[in-house]
Design a protein around this motif. Sequence first.
Motif: not given
Length: 428
Positions: A337-341, A329-330, A16-21
């Motif tokens: 962006k603001p924290e999610g649910k 979330t990371v 899921a972190l693929r593409g994260a900076k």
Amino acid sequence: MVIVGSGFGGLFAAKALRGAKADVTLISGTTYHLFEPLLYQVASGILSEGEVAPPIREILKGRRDLDVRLGWVTDVDAKAKTVLVSSPDGRDRTVPYDSLIVAAGAQNSYFGNEHFAEHAPSLKNIDDALELRSRIFHAFEMADLEEDAEARRRWLTFVLIGAGPTGVEMAGQIAELAHRALRGQYRHADLSQAQIILIDAVDRVLPAFDPSLSAKARKQLTKMGVDVRLNTRVVDVDATGVEVKTAEGGERIEANTKIWAAGVAAPTLATRIAASTGVETDRAGRIRVGPDLTVPGYPEIFVVGDMAASDLPGVAQVAMQGGRYAAKTVKRRLAGKPEGKPFKYFDKGNMATISRFHAVADLGKLHFGGILGWLLWLVIHLFYLIGFKNKVTTLMHWTVSFLGRGRSERISTVQQINARTALNRLDR
């Protein structure tokens, strides 16, 4: 970004972190991702270890943002934001983090009776599965060699402690081996005389399932010749048997092969994290986390899967969804962006196989047993198995084992039986 563990939680977080900076470091004590729901099939000779444990580097290849490191995280310094990694070369290395996802899974619990482990190994990793496979097939071979009737009976008696999914699935597979798959292959040992005894202190098998499915599972096990003993507590285990106690009194069961499937606890890393952060743990040593799966007071530390104290079941889907949630979330934080649910688990149900063509599936309000439950189990497990090649070879092995009588993975070695004990002695 540091991820601890390559199980379902760690792997799905890394994906899921693929593409994260972010630069992602995945630290794992093994070089493979273990598809634990099918581990019992390695232990019973249906699948090879490679089919349920594809290499991590193969799964995550092509990721320039990802660094895979082999080692065991032994400590976390929450103030300094570092983890201590013990490497196979004997050296300790310190790895810094900005965000940390801990998904180190669970370990077996003998409820304070650690001496049971020498004679009743558990089933949590590939080494365990290979040892149990060797013990099971070795027992049949020794029964064929044994001339003394009492000694042969001990070799043909298998005791499984714990009536959850692992105990039920292993009991069913050993019954199929003795009464179907290996029938007629031993000249001196009558495998139809094999005793498979399933023991638990609770009042029904598969206690996490709907009671109607528990009843169906017990009925099928009994039909297969499994002796199900509930409300029965194991008080001692030694090389040649098991001591049990019921409301009526105590009894000794003579058996050379015992398998422990009775409970799990958090690994020692959870204790180290709790000490570093000052958070509480539950009775099983799991870390109490907030609604967003972070350690209270340390929003950069996520704990997912079996290490997190919650009311959620200890199944793969909880770890998968938790790993994805932490990674998202990371990514939201990195994007400003603001924290999610808060984390919300979507329960996709529980499944367990009893024998070929018979499984139970507890899917919320829907309950399936028999061949329909087995087909659902087949499709869902094949879908979640990692890697196209693994799916194909697994399907081929299932065809041979379920439609015929063959077990293609029957290699049994003395080294596999004794290696764990030898390593434990070296550690001392």
